[in-house]
Structures are given as structure tokens and as C-alpha cells.
Motif scaffolding. Structure first.
Motif, PDB file in Angstrom:
ATOM      1  N   ALA B  81       0.844  -1.205   0.000  1.00 47.28           N
ATOM      2  CA  ALA B  81       0.000   0.000   0.000  1.00 47.28           C
ATOM      3  C   ALA B  81       0.875   1.249   0.000  1.00 47.28           C
ATOM      4  O   ALA B  81       0.472   2.298  -0.516  1.00 47.28           O
ATOM      5  CB  ALA B  81      -0.925  -0.011   1.214  1.00 47.28           C
ATOM      6  N   ALA B  82       2.074   1.139   0.554  1.00 45.40           N
ATOM      7  CA  ALA B  82       2.980   2.293   0.587  1.00 45.40           C
ATOM      8  C   ALA B  82       3.376   2.687  -0.829  1.00 45.40           C
ATOM      9  O   ALA B  82       3.281   3.856  -1.215  1.00 45.40           O
ATOM     10  CB  ALA B  82       4.227   1.950   1.405  1.00 45.40           C
ATOM     11  N   LEU B  83       3.775   1.699  -1.634  1.00 40.23           N
ATOM     12  CA  LEU B  83       4.173   2.017  -3.007  1.00 40.23           C
ATOM     13  C   LEU B  83       2.948   2.406  -3.840  1.00 40.23           C
ATOM     14  O   LEU B  83       3.022   3.307  -4.675  1.00 40.23           O
ATOM     15  CB  LEU B  83       4.907   0.842  -3.663  1.00 40.23           C
ATOM     16  N   GLY B  84       1.805   1.730  -3.584  1.00 36.50           N
ATOM     17  CA  GLY B  84       0.575   2.098  -4.294  1.00 36.50           C
ATOM     18  C   GLY B  84       0.259   3.570  -4.070  1.00 36.50           C
ATOM     19  O   GLY B  84      -0.096   4.293  -5.004  1.00 36.50           O
ATOM     20  N   PHE B 203       2.092   2.575   5.953  1.00 29.88           N
ATOM     21  CA  PHE B 203       2.691   3.038   4.693  1.00 29.88           C
ATOM     22  C   PHE B 203       4.210   3.138   4.811  1.00 29.88           C
ATOM     23  O   PHE B 203       4.819   4.118   4.355  1.00 29.88           O
ATOM     24  CB  PHE B 203       2.129   4.406   4.271  1.00 29.88           C
ATOM     25  N   HIS B 204       4.819   2.150   5.466  1.00 31.32           N
ATOM     26  CA  HIS B 204       6.269   2.210   5.608  1.00 31.32           C
ATOM     27  C   HIS B 204       6.929   2.011   4.253  1.00 31.32           C
ATOM     28  O   HIS B 204       6.679   1.016   3.573  1.00 31.32           O
ATOM     29  CB  HIS B 204       6.749   1.157   6.603  1.00 31.32           C
ATOM     30  N   GLY B 205       7.763   2.972   3.905  1.00 33.31           N
ATOM     31  CA  GLY B 205       8.377   2.957   2.577  1.00 33.31           C
ATOM     32  C   GLY B 205       7.878   4.135   1.758  1.00 33.31           C
ATOM     33  O   GLY B 205       8.506   4.532   0.782  1.00 33.31           O
ATOM     34  N   GLY B 252      -6.776  -2.596  -2.850  1.00 33.20           N
ATOM     35  CA  GLY B 252      -5.633  -3.506  -2.750  1.00 33.20           C
ATOM     36  C   GLY B 252      -5.525  -4.102  -1.349  1.00 33.20           C
ATOM     37  O   GLY B 252      -5.281  -5.301  -1.189  1.00 33.20           O
ATOM     38  N   VAL B 253      -5.742  -3.253  -0.349  1.00 28.09           N
ATOM     39  CA  VAL B 253      -5.642  -3.719   1.041  1.00 28.09           C
ATOM     40  C   VAL B 253      -6.754  -4.737   1.331  1.00 28.09           C
ATOM     41  O   VAL B 253      -6.514  -5.764   1.981  1.00 28.09           O
ATOM     42  CB  VAL B 253      -5.712  -2.524   2.019  1.00 28.09           C
ATOM     43  N   ILE B 254      -7.951  -4.482   0.841  1.00 24.80           N
ATOM     44  CA  ILE B 254      -9.061  -5.422   1.096  1.00 24.80           C
ATOM     45  C   ILE B 254      -8.746  -6.776   0.451  1.00 24.80           C
ATOM     46  O   ILE B 254      -8.901  -7.824   1.071  1.00 24.80           O
ATOM     47  CB  ILE B 254     -10.408  -4.901   0.532  1.00 24.80           C
ATOM     48  N   LYS B 255      -8.282  -6.734  -0.798  1.00 22.90           N
ATOM     49  CA  LYS B 255      -7.993  -7.991  -1.505  1.00 22.90           C
ATOM     50  C   LYS B 255      -6.888  -8.759  -0.783  1.00 22.90           C
ATOM     51  O   LYS B 255      -6.974  -9.986  -0.611  1.00 22.90           O
ATOM     52  CB  LYS B 255      -7.591  -7.682  -2.954  1.00 22.90           C
ATOM     53  N   ALA B 256      -5.861  -8.058  -0.370  1.00 18.62           N
ATOM     54  CA  ALA B 256      -4.754  -8.714   0.340  1.00 18.62           C
ATOM     55  C   ALA B 256      -5.266  -9.329   1.644  1.00 18.62           C
ATOM     56  O   ALA B 256      -4.897 -10.453   2.005  1.00 18.62           O
ATOM     57  CB  ALA B 256      -3.645  -7.706   0.621  1.00 18.62           C
ATOM     58  N   SER B 257      -6.136  -8.602   2.348  1.00 11.85           N
ATOM     59  CA  SER B 257      -6.681  -9.089   3.622  1.00 11.85           C
ATOM     60  C   SER B 257      -7.515 -10.349   3.383  1.00 11.85           C
ATOM     61  O   SER B 257      -7.401 -11.335   4.117  1.00 11.85           O
ATOM     62  CB  SER B 257      -7.572  -8.024   4.272  1.00 11.85           C
ATOM     63  N   ASP B 358      -2.036   0.045   7.467  1.00 10.92           N
ATOM     64  CA  ASP B 358      -2.087   0.783   6.197  1.00 10.92           C
ATOM     65  C   ASP B 358      -3.497   1.302   5.910  1.00 10.92           C
ATOM     66  O   ASP B 358      -3.680   2.418   5.421  1.00 10.92           O
ATOM     67  CB  ASP B 358      -1.605  -0.107   5.045  1.00 10.92           C
ATOM     68  N   ALA B 359      -4.508   0.461   6.217  1.00 12.14           N
ATOM     69  CA  ALA B 359      -5.892   0.877   5.957  1.00 12.14           C
ATOM     70  C   ALA B 359      -6.198   2.157   6.739  1.00 12.14           C
ATOM     71  O   ALA B 359      -6.843   3.079   6.239  1.00 12.14           O
ATOM     72  CB  ALA B 359      -6.866  -0.232   6.354  1.00 12.14           C
ATOM     73  N   ARG B 360      -5.697   2.220   7.961  1.00 16.66           N
ATOM     74  CA  ARG B 360      -5.934   3.397   8.796  1.00 16.66           C
ATOM     75  C   ARG B 360      -5.313   4.663   8.202  1.00 16.66           C
ATOM     76  O   ARG B 360      -5.777   5.777   8.439  1.00 16.66           O
ATOM     77  CB  ARG B 360      -5.374   3.139  10.205  1.00 16.66           C
TER      78      ARG B 360
END
Ligand SMILES: Cc1cc2nc3c(=O)[nH]c(=O)nc-3n(C[C@H](O)[C@H](O)[C@H](O)COP(=O)(O)OP(=O)(O)OC[C@H]3O[C@@H](n4cnc5c(N)ncnc54)[C@H](O)[C@@H]3O)c2cc1C
Lengths: 270, 383
Positions: B81-84, B203-205, B252-257, B358-360
Motif C-alpha cells: 500500500a505504501a508504493l501504491g 505506509f512504511h516505505g 488492494g488492502v481489502i484484496k490482500a486481507s 495501512d488501511a488506517r
């Protein structure tokens, strides 16, 4: 060097990443692929890359051929986005159920229909069928020599390639004369990734579709009925082998292993 | 109505997935540790053609449109999510040039954007005004011959270190009414500097923090759209890319979860069976699934409307709904994934705790959830 006319044969196969979802239909003894996305057979990506690299070195043209159902058009569009100049889909219900020979006959007819070729490149084998037969059969039908499992490849001069082939026992470097058919291994190159510019460039290129009526094929030699191979049975192999972990200090483990191999007195008595 | 992606869009998703899985996934752990963006990511994304996805073809881009950009953001964010976020901010950074820039500005920057030489961002937020950017803005720009001199400090700026160009909105007139102008600034211009970096929950990165403009001299020709039109420019960037981009990070975060939760539910055996057999687990998986589907429909439609050139004002509530819903869905879905994984849910190795952090991060970025609601309400109410 003179530009080459290169044909690459590509098979759409169920995505290997989802191979755990593959099932066997017990009645028809065929793979049930429904719902599993199709991708370019992994080794065929190497075949395509090899063709595109040769083209980039000395111009020329790369044409992709595939005998597949109409849904394969998406897969062929992907080969155009990777850099193929044109793609030919050989698609007809009458081709369905063909074995490797029937498939090679259709491919040979497609290749003949589109012209003459300096080099034909196939993947060494398909991920789903795994027979490694289509490439050599195609070469025989076209009356040209072939080399299988090429793991290195270089253009030597106008009419020769320098190739390295590998089998279970040795590697050989060969100077091979064109026209030629080769099947490639994964070591031959690293296929390029899709790029947006490639996807855009593919807009200008078309997938050409031919049915049996468009091709110089004998209908008696294609499809299920034209196939000499009949599948008797298809089943999932249940492994009965067991893994045994030897534990202890390295010395203890070594002695246990020697015992198992019958190389100690104790083991020899077992 | 047609709910299918085109063959080209499918290929595009595949292209993004290949980069995400082959290049980015193996480096996420490193990003979590160093909190830095690996330097080779943008060159690789440029080679794949992503950096110029909104750039017209005559400037070397692919001009595939908002929906295409959104699909790339989603695929990348499934892995990072950071790079997204960094990538979508790059897109929102140069979008005003594409839509509103002069031919001269386009020619000056867009080829470099497409080639990955220019990485962009956008800067409006200041410490004295996030949700109220105009009321709280203190950054000024004063005319000096053929140039303008910008002074001020922007905060919360994504890519503040990675980007070497940005649009920046400044006050250019105070009386009788405050006026705002948006400039395009690049790092070759004196007085444009990266300031402090924020240390964030997620969002580290992604680098995020202050941009400092200290007597920064910018040519008059680097004004986008015109003097006094600065808010229109900023809102074009945020409304036609930024909010949807953040929503796509949410997808992306939802799909990954969901993927992580399904995998765990199938593998974790309790009472002699995988926990996938427990109805409570099935309900959570079902909820994550419809949250994903509903979010996708809202986000893809908003992106499609953007590509249909629906004007900013009319588009805004649809974008706001997509951003709001996908954000809340991402928070909920990642939280459910953490629950399904039990104790493993809070162990870094299993990633889902990262998805929740990341979602937060998405909620406030490009406008808070509250501001999204206000934007939606304005469809029906004047207030
Ligand atoms: C990860 C991340 C990336 C970002 N990237 C950028 C960037 O690249 N460029 C940039 O310019 N900015 C960026 N921002 C800043 C972002 O746009 C602001 O954080 C956002 O606009 C909110 O401003 P604020 O943080 O000052 O909160 P505030 O505006 O101070 O809000 C505080 C609280 O008050 C509520 N509130 C405010 N106004 C209202 C209202 N009218 N009605 C109801 N509730 C209200 C808010 O919802 C919130 O709960 C980023 C922020 C984050 C978190």
C-alpha cells in the motif's frame, strides 16, 4: 545479418499458480480447467522471448501460432503485447480432443498457410500435457531438422545458430543450420515482463483466426478422431513414500543412516 | 451496461501484478524495516510504462486513463500500500499538467514524467489548515519580474523526498479577497527543499512530511491554468486522481486481507478440521468479499466517470462515496483478517497487522472521511 522469419508456437494452459484447483473428470479422463485462468505455457514464454531477441538483433518478424479454443485470443494478444508481430489462432471445434500428432498437423498446416520459416521455436514441453512431443512432430511434418531442450542460443551468421542443448548426461554446443525447429528450456533466457507501451503497440496488431476450412489439413488426421493416442486412464498419483527424519547429533545421525543403508554390522544384519 | 474489463485492461492488470509479485513483494519486509522506498522501484515502474500512464502519447506516455491508473494502483497496493500510494501521488502530481498545463509546461515536464526522470507530488496541506486549506493557507507567492518567489511550508506531503517536482498552491493576493495560484516547481529551482519526515503508523516505505519553500524562485510560465485559479488546479488533481487513488489503495488492502484470511482459514486446523468450517469464520470471509465487491463497483464507476470527462463538480460526490466506502471497507476487512488469524493476526510475519495499519492511513489522506460525507451531502443539500 539477414532478417529471420520466426514462428513461435504457444499453448494456453491453466495458470500453474492455481494448479491445485485442477481436477480430473472421471468419465472423460480429461482435465477440468473450468474457472482457472489461462496463461501462456511457461516454457513458451521463453520460446517467445528467444524469438523476439533474435528479431531485435537483426530485424525480422515473429509470428505466434496457437491451436486453441477461441478464448485463447486473450493469450495471443498478450504475446503481441510482449513483442510478437502477428499472432495466428487456429481454432475449430473439429480440432478439439486432438493428441500431440493431431495438434502438430494443425500447427504445420497453419505455418504452411502463412508462408515459409527460417526458425520455429517451441517450448520444450507444456505445463499441463508435458509430453514434449509437439515440437519434434511438427519438425517432421515440415521436413526440417530439430533440436530439443536448447538452453543457450546465439545467432552465428546468416544461416547458422550456435546452440547449447542439454540432456540428462551432457551439454553439447552445436552449430545448427537454418531452417530449423528448436524447443527451449527455461535456462535459455529470462522472458520480459509486459509493459504498457507493449500493450499499446499491440493495438496495431491483430490476432488472425483460421478454422479447418482455411487450412490445408486432412480432416481425417485432426481432432479426437484423427488422434492415434487414446487415453485409457488418467488419475492422481498417490504417493506412498514416507519421509523419516533422523535426529540426534551429527555422529548419531550418520550412524543411523549407515545402519539404514546396510553399511554397518547392525545394518547388514537387518 | 457492461461490467467487463477490456482485453487491454486485463493485460494491464497482469502487467501490474507481475511487477508487484516479482519485484515488489520480495522487498516489502525491507521497506517495513528501513521505512525507505527502494531506489530501483521507480526505474522499474518507468520501464513497465506505469509512470506515464496518464501522459498523452505525443509526450511518450500511454494515456490509458484514470481507470487504467486505478487498476495499477490496486494491483500494486495488494502487495504494498505504501508504493501504491506513492505511485498514485505521482499521478496526481502531474495530472494538472496534462489537463490544465500550457503546451510549454507539458513539453517541459511530461516526457520526463513518462520516462521516470520526474517523480511528482502535490502540495496543498499546511499545519494551519488540512480540511480547511484555503482558510489556513499561509504559503505566499510574490511576483518578481518574470518570476514568482514562494515562501512557506507544506506538511503531510507524500513523496516529499522521492519526488523531484510538485505542484504547490500559494496565496497570491490577500485583498479584497484571498486569491490562490498553483505553480509547478522542480528541484532544479532554488529554495525548494525536503523538510522533516513524519514517522507514521503505516505506509512504511512511503516518504511523507514537509516541503519547504524558502525564497523559491519559479518562472511565471510555471503557473498552471492562470493566476487566481489555484484551487481549481488543486481540486482537479485531488478530485480526478487523488481520492480515487487512495480508494484504489483501499481495494488492494481489502484484496490482500481477504486472500490472507482465506489461506489461513483453509490451513489452520482446530477441532480436527480447518477453521474454514466454522460458520463465524465463514461470515467474516463473506463480509470481506462483499466489502471488496461493493468498493470495487463504486471505485471503478467513479474512475469510469472521470474518463467520460464528467465535470469536476458533478464527479465529486461519486468520487467521495468511492473514497469513503473503500476506506471504511479496508479498515473493516483488514480488522476482520486480523481476527481470523487469531494471535497470528498481530504477528508481523503474517502481514495482516500491516494491512490494518495501512488501511488506517487512508482515511485522512486526500480528504478525511468526514469531508467525503460533506461532499456527498452537497448532492442534495446546500450547506
Ligand atoms: C498518508 C497521508 C498522505 C497525505 N499526502 C498528502 C499530499 O501528498 N499532499 C497534501 O497536500 N496533503 C497530503 N495529506 C494531507 C491530507 O490531505 C490531510 O491530512 C487532510 O486533508 C486532513 O487534514 P488534517 O490532517 O489537517 O486534519 P484536520 O483538517 O485538522 O481534521 C481534524 C478532524 O476534524 C474533522 N473535520 C475537519 N473539517 C470538518 C468539517 N467541515 N466537518 C466535519 N469534520 C471536519 C476531520 O474529519 C478530522 O476528523 C496526506 C495525509 C496523509 C495522512
Amino acid at each position: 545479418m539477414r532478417p529471420l522469419r520466426i514462428a513461435v508456437c504457444v499453448k494456453p494452459v491453466p495458470d500453474p499458480k492455481e494448479s491445485n484447483r485442477l481436477q480430473i473428470d472421471p468419465a472423460t479422463k480429461t482435465l477440468v480447467r473450468k474457472g482457472i485462468p489461462l496463461v501462456i505455457n511457461p516454457l513458451d514464454r521463453h520460446a517467445l522471448e528467444a524469438g523476439i531477441k533474435l528479431k531485435e538483433e537483426a530485424e525480422g518478424k515473429v509470428t505466434v501460432f496457437s491451436m486453441a479454443p477461441p478464448a485463447a485470443e486473450q493469450t495471443l494478444t498478450e504475446t503481441l503485447a510482449m513483442g510478437a508481430d502477428e499472432a495466428v489462432l487456429l481454432s475449430d471445434l473439429r480440432f478439439a480432443g486432438g493428441d500431440t500428432l493431431a495438434t502438430a498437423r494443425v500447427l504445420a498446416a497453419g505455418l504452411k498457410k502463412m508462408g515459409e520459416w527460417d526458425l520455429i521455436i517451441c517450448g520444450a514441453e507444456s505445463f499441463d500435457g508435458g509430453t514434449a512431443q509437439v515440437g519434434p512432430q511438427l519438425a517432421v511434418l515440415l521436413g526440417i531438422p530439430w533440436l530439443t531442450r536448447v538452453c543457450q542460443l546465439k545467432r552465428e551468421d546468416d544461416n547458422h545458430l550456435l546452440v547449447t542443448v542439454e540432456d540428462e548426461t551432457e551439454q553439447r554446443d552445436l552449430l545448427a543450420q537454418l531452417p530449423l525447429l528448436i524447443t527451449v528450456d527455461s535456462a535459455v533466457n529470462q522472458p520480459r515482463r509486459l509493459s504498457l507501451l507493449g500493450i499499446l503497440a499491440a493495438r496495431k496488431r491483430k490476432v488472425i483466426t483460421f478454422t479447418a476450412d482455411d487450412l490445408p489439413v486432412d480432416l481425417a488426421g485432426i481432432g479426437l478422431n484423427g488422434s492415434p493416442t487414446q487415453t485409457r486412464d488418467l488419475f492422481t498419483h498417490e504417493s506412498t513414500k514416507k519421509v523419516e527424519l533422523l535426529t540426534g547429533s551429527p555422529q548419531q545421525v550418520a550412524i543411523q543412516l549407515l545402519d539404514k543403508l546396510g553399511l554397518t554390522e547392525k545394518g547388514a544384519g537387518q | 451496461m457492461n461490467f467487463e474489463f477490456t482485453a487491454e485492461q486485463e493485460l494491464l492488470k497482469k502487467a501490474a501484478r507481475e511487477v508487484a509479485e516479482e519485484v515488489i513483494a520480495p522487498r516489502v519486509e525491507e521497506m517495513e524495516k528501513t521505512k525507505e522506498l527502494p531506489e530501483d522501484f521507480y526505474p522499474i515502474m518507468a520501464e513497465a510504462g506505469f509512470t506515464g500512464i496518464l501522459v498523452p502519447e505525443e509526450y511518450g506516455g500511454s494515456n490509458l486513463g484514470t481507470l487504467a491508473a486505478i487498476l495499477v494502483v490496486e494491483e500494486i497496493s495488494r502487495v504494498s500500500a505504501a508504493l501504491g500510494t506513492s505511485f498514485q501521488v505521482h499521478c496526481l502530481g502531474y495530472l494538472p499538467l496534462v489537463r490544465l498545463g500550457s503546451p510549454e509546461l507539458k513539453a517541459k515536464y511530461l516526457p520526463g514524467v513518462a520516462a521516470g526522470q520526474y517523480i511528482a507530488t502535490g502540495a496543498i496541506t499546511e499545519a494551519s489548515g488540512g480540511s480547511d486549506p484555503t482558510g489556513g493557507m499561509t504559503t505566499t507567492a510574490v511576483r518578481d519580474g518574470d518570476d514568482w518567489i514562494i515562501n512557506g511550508r507544506k506538511c503531510f506531503i507524500s513523496n516529499n523526498k522521492t519526488a523531484n517536482c510538485t505542484w504547490v498552491t500559494a496565496v497570491t493576493k490577500d485583498q479584497p479577497k484571498k486569491e490562490f495560484t498553483t505553480f509547478f516547481v522542480d528541484k532544479s529551482m532554488e529554495g525548494y527543499k525536503t523538510g522533516r519526515m513524519e514517522s507514521k503508523a503505516g505506509f512504511h516505505g512511503l516518504d511523507n512530511g514537509d516541503l519547504i519553500f524558502q525564497n523559491c524562485r519559479v518562472p511565471h510560465s510555471n503557473i498552471i491554468l492562470g493566476e487566481g485559479k489555484g484551487i481549481t488546479v488543486a481540486m482537479t488533481s485531488i478530485g480526478r486522481m487523488g481520492r480515487m487513488g487512495m480508494a484504489a489503495v483501499g481495494l488492494g488492502v481489502i484484496k490482500a486481507s481477504l486472500d490472507a484470511a482465506v489461506k489461513f482459514a483453509n490451513e489452520r486446523v482446530l477441532y480436527g478440521k480447518p477453521i474454514a468450517h466454522l460458520q463465524a469464520v465463514q461470515f467474516k470471509i463473506a463480509e470481506m468479499t462483499y466489502l471488496l465487491e461493493a468498493s470495487r463497483l463504486l471505485v471503478y464507476r467513479a474512475a469510469w466517470m472521470t474518463d467520460q470527462n464528467v465535470p469536476d463538480k458533478e464527479l465529486a460526490p461519486y468520487v467521495a462515496m468511492a473514497k469513503l466506502y473503500a476506506t471504511d471497507a479496508a479498515i473493516k476487512a483488514s480488522d476482520l483478517a486480523v481476527e481470523i488469524l487469531g494471535g497470528y493476526g498481530v504477528v508481523e510475519e503474517y502481514h495482516v497487522e500491516r494491512y490494518l495499519r495501512d488501511a488506517r492511513m487512508i482515511w485522512a489522506a486526500a480528504g478525511t472521511g468526514d469531508i467525503m460525507k460533506l461532499t456527498v451531502a452537497r448532492m442534495h443539500l446546500n450547506g
